[in-house]
Design a protein around this motif. Structure first.
Motif, mmCIF file in Angstrom:
data_model
loop_
_atom_site.group_PDB
_atom_site.id
_atom_site.type_symbol
_atom_site.label_atom_id
_atom_site.label_comp_id
_atom_site.label_asym_id
_atom_site.label_seq_id
_atom_site.Cartn_x
_atom_site.Cartn_y
_atom_site.Cartn_z
ATOM 1 N N THR A 195 0.826 -1.218 0.000
ATOM 2 C CA THR A 195 0.000 0.000 0.000
ATOM 3 C C THR A 195 0.857 1.265 0.000
ATOM 4 O OG1 THR A 195 -0.087 -0.114 2.403
ATOM 5 C CG2 THR A 195 -1.952 -1.064 1.210
ATOM 6 N N GLU A 196 2.123 1.146 -0.422
ATOM 7 C CA GLU A 196 3.023 2.304 -0.328
ATOM 8 C C GLU A 196 2.961 3.228 -1.544
ATOM 9 O OE1 GLU A 196 4.861 3.459 2.328
ATOM 10 O OE2 GLU A 196 3.520 1.992 3.229
ATOM 11 N N TYR A 197 2.396 2.756 -2.678
ATOM 12 C CA TYR A 197 2.363 3.607 -3.884
ATOM 13 C C TYR A 197 1.574 4.884 -3.578
ATOM 14 C CZ TYR A 197 2.180 4.839 -8.834
ATOM 15 O OH TYR A 197 2.330 5.478 -10.051
ATOM 16 N N GLY A 198 2.186 6.044 -3.886
ATOM 17 C CA GLY A 198 1.669 7.356 -3.488
ATOM 18 C C GLY A 198 0.161 7.529 -3.536
ATOM 19 N N SER A 199 -0.428 7.406 -4.736
ATOM 20 C CA SER A 199 -1.854 7.712 -4.861
ATOM 21 C C SER A 199 -2.720 6.684 -4.121
ATOM 22 C CB SER A 199 -2.268 7.802 -6.336
ATOM 23 O OG SER A 199 -1.833 6.659 -7.031
ATOM 24 N N LEU A 200 -2.259 5.427 -4.040
ATOM 25 C CA LEU A 200 -3.031 4.396 -3.334
ATOM 26 C C LEU A 200 -2.985 4.656 -1.824
ATOM 27 C CD1 LEU A 200 -4.622 1.748 -3.275
ATOM 28 C CD2 LEU A 200 -2.451 0.503 -3.312
ATOM 29 N N LYS A 201 -1.784 4.968 -1.339
ATOM 30 C CA LYS A 201 -1.613 5.235 0.092
ATOM 31 C C LYS A 201 -2.530 6.388 0.533
ATOM 32 C CE LYS A 201 2.070 5.788 3.399
ATOM 33 N NZ LYS A 201 3.462 5.973 3.647
ATOM 34 N N GLU A 202 -2.477 7.465 -0.254
ATOM 35 C CA GLU A 202 -3.310 8.641 0.093
ATOM 36 C C GLU A 202 -4.792 8.285 0.099
ATOM 37 O OE1 GLU A 202 -2.373 11.650 -2.792
ATOM 38 O OE2 GLU A 202 -0.250 11.494 -2.250
ATOM 39 N N ALA A 203 -5.240 7.563 -0.934
ATOM 40 C CA ALA A 203 -6.672 7.243 -1.040
ATOM 41 C C ALA A 203 -7.116 6.331 0.108
ATOM 42 C CB ALA A 203 -6.968 6.595 -2.387
ATOM 43 N N LEU A 204 -6.250 5.405 0.520
ATOM 44 C CA LEU A 204 -6.614 4.507 1.628
ATOM 45 C C LEU A 204 -6.657 5.283 2.941
ATOM 46 C CD1 LEU A 204 -4.550 1.329 0.649
ATOM 47 C CD2 LEU A 204 -7.042 1.478 0.758
ATOM 48 N N GLU A 205 -5.684 6.171 3.130
ATOM 49 C CA GLU A 205 -5.662 6.963 4.373
ATOM 50 C C GLU A 205 -6.913 7.835 4.488
ATOM 51 O OE1 GLU A 205 -0.822 7.076 4.947
ATOM 52 O OE2 GLU A 205 -1.841 8.910 4.284
ATOM 53 N N ARG A 206 -7.312 8.409 3.377
ATOM 54 C CA ARG A 206 -8.505 9.280 3.380
ATOM 55 C C ARG A 206 -9.746 8.535 3.861
ATOM 56 N NH1 ARG A 206 -6.759 11.620 -1.428
ATOM 57 N NH2 ARG A 206 -8.050 10.220 -2.647
ATOM 58 N N GLN A 207 -9.812 7.224 3.559
ATOM 59 C CA GLN A 207 -11.024 6.464 3.908
ATOM 60 C C GLN A 207 -11.067 6.057 5.386
ATOM 61 O OE1 GLN A 207 -12.096 3.317 0.845
ATOM 62 N NE2 GLN A 207 -10.172 4.063 0.026
ATOM 63 N N GLN A 208 -9.917 6.136 6.070
ATOM 64 C CA GLN A 208 -9.833 5.751 7.482
ATOM 65 C C GLN A 208 -10.527 4.419 7.755
ATOM 66 O OE1 GLN A 208 -11.388 9.357 9.390
ATOM 67 N NE2 GLN A 208 -9.276 10.011 9.679
ATOM 68 N N LEU A 209 -10.128 3.394 7.005
ATOM 69 C CA LEU A 209 -10.767 2.080 7.143
ATOM 70 C C LEU A 209 -10.409 1.451 8.490
ATOM 71 C CD1 LEU A 209 -9.699 0.865 3.608
ATOM 72 C CD2 LEU A 209 -12.051 1.347 4.302
ATOM 73 N N ASP A 210 -11.377 0.747 9.099
ATOM 74 C CA ASP A 210 -11.092 0.025 10.345
ATOM 75 C C ASP A 210 -10.157 -1.139 10.066
ATOM 76 O OD1 ASP A 210 -12.752 1.668 11.673
ATOM 77 O OD2 ASP A 210 -14.526 0.373 11.469
ATOM 78 N N LYS A 211 -10.390 -1.779 8.917
ATOM 79 C CA LYS A 211 -9.609 -2.971 8.608
ATOM 80 C C LYS A 211 -9.271 -2.961 7.119
ATOM 81 C CE LYS A 211 -9.826 -7.941 9.366
ATOM 82 N NZ LYS A 211 -10.288 -8.763 8.293
ATOM 83 N N LEU A 212 -7.996 -3.225 6.819
ATOM 84 C CA LEU A 212 -7.576 -3.294 5.421
ATOM 85 C C LEU A 212 -7.902 -4.689 4.879
ATOM 86 C CD1 LEU A 212 -6.192 -1.148 3.765
ATOM 87 C CD2 LEU A 212 -3.991 -2.148 4.395
ATOM 88 N N THR A 213 -8.665 -4.760 3.806
ATOM 89 C CA THR A 213 -8.976 -6.059 3.207
ATOM 90 C C THR A 213 -8.609 -6.013 1.721
ATOM 91 O OG1 THR A 213 -11.186 -5.374 2.549
ATOM 92 C CG2 THR A 213 -10.991 -6.397 4.738
ATOM 93 N N PRO A 214 -8.426 -7.187 1.098
ATOM 94 C CA PRO A 214 -8.127 -7.189 -0.338
ATOM 95 C C PRO A 214 -9.212 -6.450 -1.134
ATOM 96 C CG PRO A 214 -7.931 -9.418 0.560
ATOM 97 C CD PRO A 214 -8.427 -8.561 1.676
#
Ligand code: EPU
Length: 340
Positions: A195-214
């Protein structure tokens, strides 16, 4: 065997260029493939293997015989201890790539989520070592089965034999020699999420997910792609039109001094990969149009066909872009899709 003649390929290439195949056949089994290739070899017809048509630029009609291998089977085998969460996907070449990704997502299996929504079929995926958001197919690859066309004999390729590198493989360097029919991939929980690729990391952080799933990662990748990359069903394109060029560190240092905003990624071998999209964008070409072809307005690395144009026009336009980039930055861009 019944071969169609003068078959239109307009609907079979995502750039939508109106070229045709002298002869054309769809085959579903290994035996049918052997039979079609035997006939072509006997008649001395050149053979062209067509997959999803999402990574080719047709500049002319294709002589000889065009073959599409259409089998779509998918099996999951446990590859670890009983009840482990480690699987081997055995998938045939005719399956749509994204369908494979979503099928594995629906079973909750991690591994392919970063590679969501890449157009094309499974058979083409190893040829250009498809990659996105920090993962390449080589990171999940085990082996493949392919027919060697000149001899009509079956070969198995393990990971090393495929000689994968960035958007490249043994098959890309031996274009036209093989028809890939089946691939084995490893999925499961033996690798951490990437999840380190810039745009992916930012988009995941924005969602503040409780749990990261595939599935959450896959959905996020789909959203990013949908905002940046044109859907071939709406706007004809073949994805990134150029490779991101890799340059020596000294050359990069010089560029960085002159162009402080240049976007680049250091590589493990000390070289530096430049974002070709940024280079083209910086020439003011995003959204540029030359007759029927142009640069996509949301991603300068993608060239588009607005309709009524030819592959020759697109290649000529791409040459102009390459000349512009080389003149300003001293960097040569290479074309990513196969020009036919
Ligand atoms: N950028 C711009 N302007 C543009 C486009 C890009 O300034 O018009 C800059 C931005 O700074 C952006 C950076 O370039 O952050 C990188 O852009 P992006 O994340 O869109 O990735 P890319 O390097 O342009 C590569 C692959 C894509 C893949 C993405 C994500 C190649 C040739 N392309 O594009 O693959 O989806 O990374 O991993 O390596 C494809 O091969 O068809 C393809 C779409």
């Amino acid at each position: 065997m019944q071969f169609e003649t003068d078959k239109s390929l307009t609907e079979l290439n995502t750039l939508g260029f109106s070229q045709s195949a002298e002869r054309y056949i769809e085959v579903e089994t290994d035996e049918q493939l052997n039979e079609a290739v035997e006939e072509a070899n006997k008649q001395e017809w050149p053979v062209f293997i067509l997959g999803g048509g999402s990574n080719i630029v047709l500049t002319k009609d294709i002589p000889g015989l065009v073959i599409r291998f259409t089998r779509e089977t998918l099996n999951y085998e446990n590859r670890g201890e009983e009840n482990s969460w480690l699987f081997r996907l055995k998938v045939s070449a005719g399956m749509n790539w994204h369908r494979l990704v979503r099928d594995s997502m629906s079973r909750g299996l991690p591994g392919l989520e970063n590679l969501s929504l890449i157009p094309g079929n499974v058979g083409a995926a190893p040829v250009q070592n498809i990659g996105a958001y920090g993962v390449e197919i080589k990171d999940r690859f085990e082996s493949l089965r392919a027919l060697h066309l000149p001899t009509n004999e079956w070969h198995t390729f393990d990971h090393d034999a495929c000689e994968f590198s960035y958007r490249d493989s043994y098959f890309k360097r031996h274009t036209g020699e093989y028809c890939i029919t089946e691939m084995n991939l490893h999925v499961g929980n033996d690798k951490p999420f990437e999840t380190e690729y810039g745009s992916l990391k930012e988009a995941l952080e924005r969602q503040q997910l409780d749990k990261l799933t595939p599935v959450a990662i896959s959905d996020t990748v789909c959203k990013i792609r949908q905002t940046k990359l044109p859907d071939p069903a709406q706007i004809c394109n073949a994805g990134s039109f150029f490779h991101n060029p890799v340059v020596p560190e000294t050359q990069f240092d010089g560029l960085k001094q002159r162009f402080p905003n240049i976007v680049a990624y250091p590589q493990e071998d000390g070289q530096v990969k430049l974002a070709a999209g940024w280079l083209i964008d910086s020439l003011g070409l995003r959204g540029d149009r030359r007759g029927a072809v142009g640069v996509y307005d949301k991603q300068a690395l993608v060239l588009v066909h607005h309709g009524g144009g030819t592959g020759t026009e697109l290649v000529a336009y791409a040459d102009e872009i390459r000349a512009g980039v080389e003149e300003k930055y001293g960097v040569k861009l290479s074309v990513e899709p196969q020009v036919v």
